[in-house]
Motif scaffolding. Structure first.
Motif, PDB file in Angstrom:
ATOM      1  N   GLY A   4       0.826  -1.197   0.000  1.00 31.33           N
ATOM      2  CA  GLY A   4       0.000   0.000   0.000  1.00 31.33           C
ATOM      3  C   GLY A   4       0.859   1.244   0.000  1.00 31.33           C
ATOM      4  O   GLY A   4       2.052   1.197  -0.262  1.00 31.33           O
ATOM      5  N   CYS A   5       0.242   2.346   0.309  1.00 31.30           N
ATOM      6  CA  CYS A   5       0.900   3.648   0.260  1.00 31.30           C
ATOM      7  C   CYS A   5       1.702   3.890   1.543  1.00 31.30           C
ATOM      8  O   CYS A   5       1.167   3.786   2.642  1.00 31.30           O
ATOM      9  CB  CYS A   5      -0.150   4.731   0.073  1.00 31.30           C
ATOM     10  N   GLU A   6       2.989   4.209   1.377  1.00 32.97           N
ATOM     11  CA  GLU A   6       3.815   4.523   2.532  1.00 32.97           C
ATOM     12  C   GLU A   6       3.302   5.775   3.228  1.00 32.97           C
ATOM     13  O   GLU A   6       2.655   6.616   2.623  1.00 32.97           O
ATOM     14  CB  GLU A   6       5.262   4.781   2.099  1.00 32.97           C
ATOM     15  N   TRP A   7       3.637   5.887   4.519  1.00 31.87           N
ATOM     16  CA  TRP A   7       3.343   7.109   5.246  1.00 31.87           C
ATOM     17  C   TRP A   7       4.571   7.491   6.050  1.00 31.87           C
ATOM     18  O   TRP A   7       5.499   6.699   6.201  1.00 31.87           O
ATOM     19  CB  TRP A   7       2.095   6.960   6.113  1.00 31.87           C
ATOM     20  N   THR A   8       4.593   8.712   6.537  1.00 35.07           N
ATOM     21  CA  THR A   8       5.713   9.186   7.334  1.00 35.07           C
ATOM     22  C   THR A   8       5.239   9.501   8.743  1.00 35.07           C
ATOM     23  O   THR A   8       4.067   9.796   8.967  1.00 35.07           O
ATOM     24  CB  THR A   8       6.346  10.451   6.735  1.00 35.07           C
ATOM     25  N   THR A   9       6.184   9.429   9.663  1.00 35.73           N
ATOM     26  CA  THR A   9       5.904   9.769  11.054  1.00 35.73           C
ATOM     27  C   THR A   9       7.194  10.229  11.705  1.00 35.73           C
ATOM     28  O   THR A   9       8.282  10.043  11.151  1.00 35.73           O
ATOM     29  CB  THR A   9       5.292   8.568  11.810  1.00 35.73           C
ATOM     30  N   ASP A  10       7.072  10.799  12.872  1.00 35.13           N
ATOM     31  CA  ASP A  10       8.240  11.196  13.651  1.00 35.13           C
ATOM     32  C   ASP A  10       8.969   9.929  14.098  1.00 35.13           C
ATOM     33  O   ASP A  10       8.344   9.006  14.618  1.00 35.13           O
ATOM     34  CB  ASP A  10       7.773  11.998  14.867  1.00 35.13           C
ATOM     35  N   PRO A  11      10.285   9.846  13.894  1.00 41.40           N
ATOM     36  CA  PRO A  11      11.009   8.638  14.296  1.00 41.40           C
ATOM     37  C   PRO A  11      10.851   8.290  15.777  1.00 41.40           C
ATOM     38  O   PRO A  11      10.931   7.119  16.146  1.00 41.40           O
ATOM     39  CB  PRO A  11      12.470   8.963  13.973  1.00 41.40           C
ATOM     40  N   ASP A  12      10.598   9.275  16.618  1.00 38.60           N
ATOM     41  CA  ASP A  12      10.400   9.003  18.046  1.00 38.60           C
ATOM     42  C   ASP A  12       9.104   8.240  18.321  1.00 38.60           C
ATOM     43  O   ASP A  12       8.930   7.698  19.409  1.00 38.60           O
ATOM     44  CB  ASP A  12      10.397  10.305  18.851  1.00 38.60           C
ATOM     45  N   GLN A  13       8.203   8.190  17.347  1.00 40.95           N
ATOM     46  CA  GLN A  13       6.932   7.484  17.502  1.00 40.95           C
ATOM     47  C   GLN A  13       6.992   6.039  17.015  1.00 40.95           C
ATOM     48  O   GLN A  13       6.008   5.316  17.090  1.00 40.95           O
ATOM     49  CB  GLN A  13       5.815   8.227  16.752  1.00 40.95           C
ATOM     50  N   VAL A  14       8.151   5.616  16.497  1.00 40.27           N
ATOM     51  CA  VAL A  14       8.306   4.274  15.926  1.00 40.27           C
ATOM     52  C   VAL A  14       8.880   3.331  16.973  1.00 40.27           C
ATOM     53  O   VAL A  14       9.928   3.600  17.563  1.00 40.27           O
ATOM     54  CB  VAL A  14       9.222   4.311  14.687  1.00 40.27           C
ATOM     55  N   VAL A  15       8.162   2.227  17.218  1.00 42.04           N
ATOM     56  CA  VAL A  15       8.633   1.188  18.136  1.00 42.04           C
ATOM     57  C   VAL A  15       8.481  -0.169  17.456  1.00 42.04           C
ATOM     58  O   VAL A  15       7.639  -0.341  16.573  1.00 42.04           O
ATOM     59  CB  VAL A  15       7.852   1.197  19.476  1.00 42.04           C
ATOM     60  N   ARG A  16       9.300  -1.115  17.874  1.00 42.56           N
ATOM     61  CA  ARG A  16       9.152  -2.481  17.355  1.00 42.56           C
ATOM     62  C   ARG A  16       7.755  -2.978  17.688  1.00 42.56           C
ATOM     63  O   ARG A  16       7.268  -2.766  18.793  1.00 42.56           O
ATOM     64  CB  ARG A  16      10.166  -3.418  17.999  1.00 42.56           C
ATOM     65  N   ALA A  17       7.133  -3.662  16.751  1.00 41.83           N
ATOM     66  CA  ALA A  17       5.780  -4.170  16.985  1.00 41.83           C
ATOM     67  C   ALA A  17       5.772  -5.169  18.125  1.00 41.83           C
ATOM     68  O   ALA A  17       4.850  -5.159  18.950  1.00 41.83           O
ATOM     69  CB  ALA A  17       5.215  -4.808  15.716  1.00 41.83           C
ATOM     70  N   ASP A  18       6.813  -5.997  18.236  1.00 45.06           N
ATOM     71  CA  ASP A  18       6.847  -6.981  19.307  1.00 45.06           C
ATOM     72  C   ASP A  18       7.041  -6.322  20.679  1.00 45.06           C
ATOM     73  O   ASP A  18       6.663  -6.877  21.694  1.00 45.06           O
ATOM     74  CB  ASP A  18       7.903  -8.054  19.062  1.00 45.06           C
ATOM     75  N   ALA A  19       7.581  -5.113  20.720  1.00 46.16           N
ATOM     76  CA  ALA A  19       7.746  -4.398  21.985  1.00 46.16           C
ATOM     77  C   ALA A  19       6.404  -3.861  22.497  1.00 46.16           C
ATOM     78  O   ALA A  19       6.262  -3.547  23.660  1.00 46.16           O
ATOM     79  CB  ALA A  19       8.730  -3.238  21.805  1.00 46.16           C
ATOM     80  N   GLU A  20       5.429  -3.790  21.615  1.00 45.18           N
ATOM     81  CA  GLU A  20       4.114  -3.282  21.974  1.00 45.18           C
ATOM     82  C   GLU A  20       3.137  -4.403  22.324  1.00 45.18           C
ATOM     83  O   GLU A  20       1.949  -4.168  22.493  1.00 45.18           O
ATOM     84  CB  GLU A  20       3.530  -2.449  20.833  1.00 45.18           C
TER      85      GLU A  20
END
Length: 95
Positions: free
Chosen positions: A74-90
């Protein structure tokens, strides 16, 4: 002569350089964007500057953006890198 390595806080010299991830989160990792709650794959982290702004001593600092691709495409999106966490960490149960 080889180009110097960049640190996670140093912008990549050009868009043609290899993709870089985040500390502890390499490119290709399944991540969660905490700002939107969406799952995606980390594709790259770049410094964005408006196209109409020329580089120079008076230029504003660029904004770091993480580029994420939705699971399944699908279409990529952008976000602040500080908002990115490993999915398994969540606790998503992702590998």
């Amino acid at each position: 002569m080889t180009a110097p390595r960049t640190s996670p806080k140093t912008p990549k010299p050009s868009f043609g350089d290899p993709a870089e991830g985040l500390p502890g989160i390499p490119v290709g990792t399944l991540v969660r964007d905490r700002a939107s709650g969406r799952l995606g794959t980390l594709r790259d982290v770049l410094v964005h500057r408006p196209a109409d702004e020329l580089p120079g001593p008076d230029a504003r600092a660029g904004r770091r953006l993480a580029f994420l691709r939705p699971v399944g495409g699908g279409c990529e999106w952008t976000t602040d890198p500080d908002q990115v966490v490993r999915a398994d960490a969540e606790g998503d149960g992702a590998p």
